[in-house]
Write an enzyme that holds these catalytic residues in place. Structure first.
Site, PDB file in Angstrom:
ATOM      1  N   ARG A  37       0.818  -1.213   0.000  1.00  0.00           N
ATOM      2  CA  ARG A  37       0.000   0.000   0.000  1.00  0.00           C
ATOM      3  C   ARG A  37       0.852   1.265   0.000  1.00  0.00           C
ATOM      4  O   ARG A  37       0.450   2.285  -0.565  1.00  0.00           O
ATOM      5  CB  ARG A  37      -0.945  -0.015   1.202  1.00  0.00           C
ATOM      6  CG  ARG A  37      -2.091  -1.003   1.043  1.00  0.00           C
ATOM      7  CD  ARG A  37      -2.968  -1.077   2.262  1.00  0.00           C
ATOM      8  NE  ARG A  37      -4.164  -1.873   1.992  1.00  0.00           N
ATOM      9  CZ  ARG A  37      -4.999  -2.304   2.907  1.00  0.00           C
ATOM     10  NH1 ARG A  37      -4.787  -2.002   4.193  1.00  0.00           N
ATOM     11  NH2 ARG A  37      -6.052  -3.022   2.587  1.00  0.00           N
ATOM     12  N   LYS A 199     -21.051 -15.153   2.769  1.00  0.00           N
ATOM     13  CA  LYS A 199     -22.480 -14.895   2.921  1.00  0.00           C
ATOM     14  C   LYS A 199     -23.098 -14.225   1.695  1.00  0.00           C
ATOM     15  O   LYS A 199     -22.560 -13.257   1.171  1.00  0.00           O
ATOM     16  CB  LYS A 199     -22.722 -14.002   4.148  1.00  0.00           C
ATOM     17  CG  LYS A 199     -22.305 -14.635   5.472  1.00  0.00           C
ATOM     18  CD  LYS A 199     -22.590 -13.693   6.629  1.00  0.00           C
ATOM     19  CE  LYS A 199     -22.214 -14.331   7.972  1.00  0.00           C
ATOM     20  NZ  LYS A 199     -22.485 -13.423   9.104  1.00  0.00           N
ATOM     21  N   GLY A 353      -9.563  -7.422  -1.007  1.00  0.00           N
ATOM     22  CA  GLY A 353      -9.894  -8.391   0.030  1.00  0.00           C
ATOM     23  C   GLY A 353      -9.116  -9.691  -0.060  1.00  0.00           C
ATOM     24  O   GLY A 353      -7.937  -9.718  -0.420  1.00  0.00           O
ATOM     25  N   GLY A 376     -13.759  -3.269   0.284  1.00  0.00           N
ATOM     26  CA  GLY A 376     -15.080  -2.705   0.537  1.00  0.00           C
ATOM     27  C   GLY A 376     -15.444  -1.607  -0.440  1.00  0.00           C
ATOM     28  O   GLY A 376     -16.569  -1.544  -0.933  1.00  0.00           O
TER      29      GLY A 376
END
Length: 395
Positions: A37, A199, A353, A376
């Site tokens: 990063r 999920k 992610g 996200g």
């Protein structure tokens, strides 16, 4: 992105420029363990330094309580690593908007770089507190956001400050937004989207959006079992969301009516425990034994998915196919990652992610066209949400 103000439009010479970066990096023994990063922010930092700006960098790191300094979450190691990468001294303020930050910001010469201490040591950051925004803005003459990974958060450093200073998008921000929206708005076809994760409830808006865009949608990870339930199959002890079965049925029907090929597992790897030494077996997706849980897609499914990916001109991938961190359940994710890497002719985007962790683990990161730094944020962009950190930079 033509609708965002770019740092190429700035007159940075002699200006104090407050830059939101994403230095939320892993630490090991007080040193940066992975500087990906930090490296991602270098083009913007080097541009501003080269233009003679006085560069003030701000970021968060980890999840401090917000009640003051916590040494384990200090940005000092990130500042030290940045200095090594830039090949020049980088100053570090031991507070964020306090006396040390003010003094060191005021002392900067043209081309100097200062890193402020962790924004989230102050609870006002996440609260987007106007007073905190004003204190940050008082340090500088202009603002640049280059932290796409936090662009979906309306925090003081991503939204509040942008209302108080001339605001611009850094190169990483421009690249992230432009690449992801470009693929979604005008993908090369066939466009294959690959979604994994635990999920359905976490990804339902993304699934819905991609069914409007993709030619083929591949489903893996534990969320596949809710879809298998919707097809009337018994999934044993696999993770499932009973209250999302109807919604999964609706997505299956939407794929059918829109002519989107929806690929679900035909076989799965099952075990009675999530463990390296668990006794595993491969079974048909409609023959999962009672008491066993599916923890990876099976080899037949992996081959089916790889074939679809091989024929794609665009690939978007977010989410692993199984519990890839454990070797007994890594094969499905490895096969999908290898298939994406092998399709050199396609535009391939890894949507942040765990998918990023997977391609790094398998040594395939350099084979991907684009790897997003924001899981996200990238998901919210895909599902058509407005990102506060991006909207603040619009013309």
């Amino acid at each position: 992105m033509a609708d965002m103000r770019s740092i190429d439009e700035m007159r940075a010479q002699g200006e104090r420029v407050l830059v939101r970066v994403d230095f939320n990096v892993p630490l090991d023994g007080g040193a940066v363990a992975d500087d990906t990063r930090i490296r991602a922010a270098l083009p913007t930092i080097e541009k501003l330094v080269g233009d003679g700006a006085k560069v003030i960098l701000m970021s968060h790191l980890g999840r401090p309580k917000g009640t003051g300094a916590e040494p384990a979450f200090s940005l000092a190691p990130a500042a030290e690593r940045l200095s090594e990468l830039l090949g020049r001294p980088v100053a570090f303020a031991t507070d964020t908007v306090g006396p040390d930050a003010q003094e060191k910001a005021a002392a900067l010469a043209d081309g100097d770089v200062l890193v402020l201490e962790n924004l989230r040591f102050d609870a006002r950051e996440k609260a987007n507190d106007p007073a905190f925004s004003r204190e940050l803005a008082a340090l500088a003459d202009a603002y640049v956001n280059d932290a796409f990974g936090t662009a979906h958060r309306a925090h003081a450093s991503t939204a509040g400050v942008a209302e108080l200073l001339p605001a611009y998008a850094g190169y990483l921000m421009q690249n992230e937004v432009g690449t992801i929206t470009g693929m979604l708005d005008a993908p090369k076809r066939p466009f294959v989207a690959v979604l994994g994760g635990s999920k359905v409830s976490d990804k339902i808006k993304v699934i819905d959006a991609l069914l409007d865009k993709a030619d083929t949608l591949i489903i893996g990870g534990a969320m596949c079992f809710t879809f298998l339930l919707a097809q009337g199959k018994d999934v044993g002890a696999s993770l499932k969301e009973d209250d999302w079965v109807d919604r999964a049925s609706q997505m299956i029907e939407k794929a059918r009516t829109r002519g989107v090929q929806l690929l679900l597992p035909v076989d799965v790897v099952v075990a009675d425990a999530i463990s390296e030494d668990a006794a595993c077996e491969t079974v048909a997706a409609d023959a999962i034994p009672a008491g066993k849980m599916g923890l990876d897609i099976g080899p037949e499914t992996a081959a089916l998915y790889a074939e679809a990916i091989a024929g794609a001109a665009s690939v978007f991938w977010n989410g692993p196919m199984g519990v890839f961190e454990l070797e007994p359940f890594a094969a499905g994710t490895r096969t999908v990652a290898q298939a994406v890497a092998d399709n050199a002719a396609a535009d391939t985007i890894i949507g942040g992610g765990d998918s990023v962790a997977a391609v790094n683990r398998f040594g395939l990161a350099d084979k991907m066209t684009f790897i997003s730094t924001g899981g996200g944020a990238s998901m919210e962009l895909v599902q058509g949400e407005q990102l506060p950190g991006v909207e603040a930079l619009r013309r």
